[in-house]
Write an enzyme that holds these catalytic residues in place. Structure first.
Site, PDB file in Angstrom:
ATOM      1  NE  ARG A  68       1.220 -10.757  -5.853  1.00  0.00           N
ATOM      2  CZ  ARG A  68       1.004  -9.571  -5.288  1.00  0.00           C
ATOM      3  NH1 ARG A  68      -0.240  -9.203  -4.981  1.00  0.00           N
ATOM      4  NH2 ARG A  68       1.997  -8.754  -5.022  1.00  0.00           N
ATOM      5  CG  HIS A 121       2.599  -2.608   2.172  1.00  0.00           C
ATOM      6  ND1 HIS A 121       2.959  -2.050   0.969  1.00  0.00           N
ATOM      7  CD2 HIS A 121       2.130  -1.585   2.926  1.00  0.00           C
ATOM      8  CE1 HIS A 121       2.727  -0.742   1.002  1.00  0.00           C
ATOM      9  NE2 HIS A 121       2.233  -0.442   2.178  1.00  0.00           N
ATOM     10  CB  CYS A 129      -7.603 -16.910  11.599  1.00  0.00           C
ATOM     11  SG  CYS A 129      -9.262 -17.621  11.759  1.00  0.00           S
ATOM     12  CG  ASN A 238      14.589   5.949  -7.724  1.00  0.00           C
ATOM     13  OD1 ASN A 238      15.422   6.677  -8.248  1.00  0.00           O
ATOM     14  ND2 ASN A 238      13.459   6.415  -7.238  1.00  0.00           N
TER      15      ASN A 238
END
Length: 273
Positions: A68, A121, A129, A238
């Site tokens: 990705r 997100h 880590c 949208n």
């Protein structure tokens, strides 16, 4: 309510909140890995983007995220990202503000030049880590030598089965812990500090845009109606109408790259010094 009326609200707005989702990135050719055809090898994102999947098979999950990242490095912002960034830059010279609250992890808003960005997100280009918790930006390609050339999405691809010590490692002094993508996985909570920042912006905004996200998907489902309930105009941009459309003052159907630029273009009442 149409574009002329939206333009009036836009001309008066001092603090604009723009909530964006996958629809904005889809127009840049970013695959979502959700729904029909949304597979990487034989998995969908929700099977790989979980703490359990990473615990069981960190190599496979890193192959998926490496793929990705590499795909994203070749993608460019589209006219919707650009219109938002340009609008923020212009308004800031007028003592007005615009904030982008995004569900996207691809950083295309940042690439377009957006400065005030809340990534609820996380980001494909940050790592965290698993030992010391350090979060760091990381644009390396490949992210580690063992992942070079790995991550091919076609179903016949063999797992690379990379040993944990060869996966991305923490570079903090002497830590060497296993890194994970700094993204919110299915079953994980959103970062409370980011949510607090989002709440502040939503309380402050006097115009809200919901762009490229059906308002049934959390968190837009929670954010925009809360703004609308305060009597603040909400405009939805949208492809389709959603169950929330009726609660919003404006709805502009179609690709955001076409509908958004004229909506955010300079208004004749704006004073540009």
């Amino acid at each position: 309510a149409g574009l002329a009326e939206f333009r009036e609200a836009f001309a008066k707005a001092k603090h604009i909140a723009v909530i964006t989702g996958a629809g904005v990135s889809a127009e840049s050719g970013v695959p979502t890995f959700r729904g029909a055809g949304g597979f990487w090898r034989k998995w969908q994102a929700q099977e790989l983007a979980t703490p359990g999947a990473f615990a069981r098979n960190p190599s496979r999950v890193w192959e998926f995220y490496h793929h990705r990242r590499e795909v994203m490095l070749s993608k460019q912002p589209n006219p919707a990202h650009v219109a938002i960034a340009e609008c923020e830059r212009r308004l800031s010279k007028q003592g007005r503000s615009l904030v982008v609250i995004t569900q996207n992890i691809d950083e295309l808003h940042r690439k377009a030049g957006t400065k005030h960005l809340l990534e609820i997100h996380g980001s494909l280009f940050k790592t965290r880590c698993t030992s010391c918790g350090n979060v760091a930006a990381n644009y390396k390609s490949p992210i580690c030598p063992a992942l070079a050339g790995k991550g091919a999405p076609d179903p016949g691809t063999e797992d690379a089965a990379i040993p944990v010590e060869d996966l991305p490692q923490c570079e903090q002094d002497g830590c060497h812990g296993l890194l994970r993508p700094h993204v919110v996985w299915f079953g994980e909570a959103l970062d409370p500090d980011v949510l607090t920042a989002v709440e502040k912006e939503l309380d402050l905004c006097d115009l809200c845009l919901v762009v490229g996200t059906s308002s049934v998907v959390y968190p837009a489902a929670m954010f925009a109606p809360q703004v609308s309930a305060r009597g603040v105009p909400v405009a939805e941009f949208n492809m389709e109408t959603t169950p929330a459309t009726d609660r919003f003052r404006f709805h502009f159907p179609g690709p955001c790259g076409i509908t958004l630029p004229p909506a955010l273009a300079r208004h004749e009442s704006e004073i540009i010094s």
